[in-house]
Design a protein around this motif. Structure first.
Motif, PDB file in Angstrom:
ATOM      1  N   HIS A 264      80.831  27.323 -10.875  1.00 17.15           N
ATOM      2  CA  HIS A 264      81.900  27.450 -11.865  1.00 17.15           C
ATOM      3  C   HIS A 264      83.264  27.517 -11.202  1.00 17.15           C
ATOM      4  CE1 HIS A 264      82.820  31.760 -11.266  1.00 17.15           C
ATOM      5  NE2 HIS A 264      81.562  31.814 -10.876  1.00 17.15           N
ATOM      6  N   THR A 265      84.301  27.358 -12.022  1.00 13.46           N
ATOM      7  CA  THR A 265      85.681  27.338 -11.531  1.00 13.46           C
ATOM      8  C   THR A 265      86.421  28.643 -11.785  1.00 13.46           C
ATOM      9  OG1 THR A 265      86.465  26.422 -13.621  1.00 13.46           O
ATOM     10  CG2 THR A 265      85.904  24.846 -11.884  1.00 13.46           C
ATOM     11  N   GLY A 266      85.760  29.620 -12.367  1.00 12.15           N
ATOM     12  CA  GLY A 266      86.429  30.879 -12.722  1.00 12.15           C
ATOM     13  C   GLY A 266      86.233  31.961 -11.687  1.00 12.15           C
ATOM     14  N   ARG A 267      86.294  33.186 -12.163  1.00 10.56           N
ATOM     15  CA  ARG A 267      86.106  34.357 -11.322  1.00 10.56           C
ATOM     16  C   ARG A 267      84.735  34.945 -11.640  1.00 10.56           C
ATOM     17  NH1 ARG A 267      86.829  39.486 -12.245  1.00 10.56           N
ATOM     18  NH2 ARG A 267      87.821  39.170 -14.259  1.00 10.56           N
ATOM     19  N   THR A 268      84.010  35.356 -10.611  1.00 12.17           N
ATOM     20  CA  THR A 268      82.701  35.979 -10.807  1.00 12.17           C
ATOM     21  C   THR A 268      82.901  37.480 -10.926  1.00 12.17           C
ATOM     22  OG1 THR A 268      81.698  34.248  -9.460  1.00 12.17           O
ATOM     23  CG2 THR A 268      80.347  36.187  -9.912  1.00 12.17           C
ATOM     24  N   GLY A 269      82.746  37.994 -12.142  1.00  8.00           N
ATOM     25  CA  GLY A 269      82.948  39.414 -12.390  1.00  8.00           C
ATOM     26  C   GLY A 269      81.791  40.263 -11.886  1.00  8.00           C
ATOM     27  N   LYS A 270      81.973  41.568 -11.983  1.00  6.04           N
ATOM     28  CA  LYS A 270      80.990  42.526 -11.472  1.00  6.04           C
ATOM     29  C   LYS A 270      79.625  42.365 -12.151  1.00  6.04           C
ATOM     30  CE  LYS A 270      80.356  47.458 -10.646  1.00  6.04           C
ATOM     31  NZ  LYS A 270      80.935  48.789 -10.804  1.00  6.04           N
ATOM     32  N   MET A 271      79.618  42.189 -13.473  1.00  2.00           N
ATOM     33  CA  MET A 271      78.335  42.067 -14.189  1.00  2.00           C
ATOM     34  C   MET A 271      77.580  40.803 -13.750  1.00  2.00           C
ATOM     35  SD  MET A 271      79.331  43.406 -18.006  1.00  2.00           S
ATOM     36  CE  MET A 271      77.736  43.018 -18.675  1.00  2.00           C
ATOM     37  N   SER A 272      78.291  39.715 -13.557  1.00  2.00           N
ATOM     38  CA  SER A 272      77.648  38.474 -13.118  1.00  2.00           C
ATOM     39  C   SER A 272      77.126  38.606 -11.692  1.00  2.00           C
ATOM     40  CB  SER A 272      78.628  37.306 -13.213  1.00  2.00           C
ATOM     41  OG  SER A 272      78.981  37.075 -14.562  1.00  2.00           O
ATOM     42  N   ARG A 273      77.883  39.289 -10.835  1.00  2.00           N
ATOM     43  CA  ARG A 273      77.417  39.515  -9.456  1.00  2.00           C
ATOM     44  C   ARG A 273      76.165  40.381  -9.455  1.00  2.00           C
ATOM     45  NH1 ARG A 273      82.950  39.949  -8.340  1.00  2.00           N
ATOM     46  NH2 ARG A 273      82.862  42.215  -8.328  1.00  2.00           N
ATOM     47  N   THR A 274      76.082  41.348 -10.374  1.00  3.92           N
ATOM     48  CA  THR A 274      74.904  42.212 -10.474  1.00  3.92           C
ATOM     49  C   THR A 274      73.679  41.391 -10.850  1.00  3.92           C
ATOM     50  OG1 THR A 274      76.284  44.079 -11.115  1.00  3.92           O
ATOM     51  CG2 THR A 274      73.942  44.243 -11.634  1.00  3.92           C
ATOM     52  N   ILE A 275      73.838  40.468 -11.785  1.00  4.57           N
ATOM     53  CA  ILE A 275      72.726  39.595 -12.191  1.00  4.57           C
ATOM     54  C   ILE A 275      72.284  38.749 -11.009  1.00  4.57           C
ATOM     55  CG2 ILE A 275      72.045  37.681 -13.700  1.00  4.57           C
ATOM     56  CD1 ILE A 275      74.194  38.816 -15.705  1.00  4.57           C
ATOM     57  N   ARG A 276      73.252  38.180 -10.291  1.00  5.48           N
ATOM     58  CA  ARG A 276      72.938  37.340  -9.136  1.00  5.48           C
ATOM     59  C   ARG A 276      72.183  38.132  -8.087  1.00  5.48           C
ATOM     60  NH1 ARG A 276      77.674  36.602  -5.673  1.00  5.48           N
ATOM     61  NH2 ARG A 276      76.915  38.608  -5.031  1.00  5.48           N
ATOM     62  N   THR A 277      72.613  39.351  -7.824  1.00  3.49           N
ATOM     63  CA  THR A 277      71.969  40.177  -6.811  1.00  3.49           C
ATOM     64  C   THR A 277      70.533  40.511  -7.208  1.00  3.49           C
ATOM     65  OG1 THR A 277      74.117  41.122  -6.265  1.00  3.49           O
ATOM     66  CG2 THR A 277      72.184  42.333  -5.520  1.00  3.49           C
ATOM     67  N   ALA A 278      70.301  40.715  -8.495  1.00  5.63           N
ATOM     68  CA  ALA A 278      68.964  41.077  -8.972  1.00  5.63           C
ATOM     69  C   ALA A 278      68.027  39.877  -9.054  1.00  5.63           C
ATOM     70  CB  ALA A 278      69.075  41.730 -10.349  1.00  5.63           C
ATOM     71  N   SER A 279      68.556  38.677  -9.015  1.00  7.75           N
ATOM     72  CA  SER A 279      67.729  37.488  -9.180  1.00  7.75           C
ATOM     73  C   SER A 279      67.579  36.722  -7.867  1.00  7.75           C
ATOM     74  CB  SER A 279      68.345  36.562 -10.234  1.00  7.75           C
ATOM     75  OG  SER A 279      67.609  35.362 -10.286  1.00  7.75           O
ATOM     76  N   PRO A 280      66.354  36.632  -7.351  1.00  7.41           N
ATOM     77  CA  PRO A 280      66.149  35.851  -6.124  1.00  7.41           C
ATOM     78  C   PRO A 280      66.245  34.342  -6.366  1.00  7.41           C
ATOM     79  CG  PRO A 280      64.056  36.643  -6.969  1.00  7.41           C
ATOM     80  CD  PRO A 280      65.129  37.241  -7.842  1.00  7.41           C
ATOM     81  N   ARG A 281      66.259  33.949  -7.623  1.00  5.00           N
ATOM     82  CA  ARG A 281      66.268  32.522  -7.979  1.00  5.00           C
ATOM     83  C   ARG A 281      67.665  31.936  -8.051  1.00  5.00           C
ATOM     84  NH1 ARG A 281      63.252  35.566 -11.086  1.00  5.00           N
ATOM     85  NH2 ARG A 281      64.930  35.966 -12.537  1.00  5.00           N
ATOM     86  N   LEU A 282      68.658  32.771  -8.205  1.00  6.14           N
ATOM     87  CA  LEU A 282      69.988  32.343  -8.620  1.00  6.14           C
ATOM     88  C   LEU A 282      71.017  32.446  -7.498  1.00  6.14           C
ATOM     89  CD1 LEU A 282      71.933  31.624 -11.018  1.00  6.14           C
ATOM     90  CD2 LEU A 282      72.119  34.074 -11.404  1.00  6.14           C
ATOM     91  N   ARG A 283      71.804  31.377  -7.345  1.00  4.96           N
ATOM     92  CA  ARG A 283      72.960  31.391  -6.451  1.00  4.96           C
ATOM     93  C   ARG A 283      74.186  31.029  -7.289  1.00  4.96           C
ATOM     94  NH1 ARG A 283      69.217  33.011  -4.387  1.00  4.96           N
ATOM     95  NH2 ARG A 283      68.404  32.753  -2.316  1.00  4.96           N
ATOM     96  N   ILE A 284      75.242  31.798  -7.143  1.00  2.00           N
ATOM     97  CA  ILE A 284      76.497  31.505  -7.842  1.00  2.00           C
ATOM     98  C   ILE A 284      77.486  30.966  -6.815  1.00  2.00           C
ATOM     99  CG2 ILE A 284      78.430  32.445  -9.139  1.00  2.00           C
ATOM    100  CD1 ILE A 284      76.530  34.495 -10.353  1.00  2.00           C
TER     101      ILE A 284
END
Length: 190
Positions: A151-171
């Motif tokens: 994405h072209t925006g800012r990765t907020g704290k809640m989105s970073r938390t989801i990314r950290t909890a998911s081994p499948r996801l890279r932002i």
């Protein structure tokens, strides 16, 4: 053959009339389908060409702020094609969707070291919506694949938390996004 002759022939052979009507409908449906396919093919080709021009223009912009600002203004479909084209320029195999809308949150796929990675592309001017990240992560879980949320925006704290909890996801966003568009190997961010 005149009109009365055709009427007489159709009256004498009613099944023939039904076959002719069905044949006519099949031909019309086929022609309509071909026309629609051509329009979507032309649209894909146009977006891919525009994405190529955007990639070239990004190299001429003076700074990262201007590059991100420019990316936020391009069409969402061009942004999708831009990412897929950048991966192709890295020598990776890309799988494009047949259509841009109604894709169920999947904007394409890239094959990296034999593994299919699903791609979600979002043009944001502000912070990423955590709901979008959650939806994509759910799609990854259902498909059994890993994915790139780019994405072209800012990765907020809640989105970073989801990314950290998911081994499948890279932002991927910001400097990493610009680096990939400039030709840096995406494997560094996996």
């Amino acid at each position: 053959m005149s009109a009365p002759d055709i009427n007489g022939l159709l009256m004498a052979h009613p099944y023939g009339a039904v076959i002719l009507v069905v044949l006519f409908l099949v031909v019309m449906a086929f022609l309509n389908l071909r026309r629609r396919e051509k329009a979507s093919t032309r649209r894909h080709r146009r977006y891919r060409a525009t994405a190529g021009r955007v990639l070239d223009k990004l190299t001429r912009l003076p700074g990262d702020g201007q590059r991100l600002s420019y990316l936020r203004k391009v069409s969402p479909y061009v942004f999708e094609e831009l990412l897929l084209s950048a991966f192709e320029r890295q020598g990776l195999t890309v799988v494009r969707n047949a259509s841009y809308s109604g894709d169920g949150g999947l904007d394409g796929q890239v094959i990296i070291d034999g593994e299919h990675w699903l791609i979600q592309a979002k043009r944001y001017s502000r912070a990423v919506s955590p709901a979008h990240v959650e939806d994509f992560d759910r799609l990854l879980l259902q498909s059994g694949r890993r994915g790139l949320f780019i994405h072209t925006g800012r990765t907020g704290k809640m989105s970073r938390t989801i990314r950290t909890a998911s081994p499948r996801l890279r932002i991927i966003s910001g400097q990493r996004l610009l680096a990939i568009l400039a030709g840096q190997d995406v494997r560094q961010y996996l």
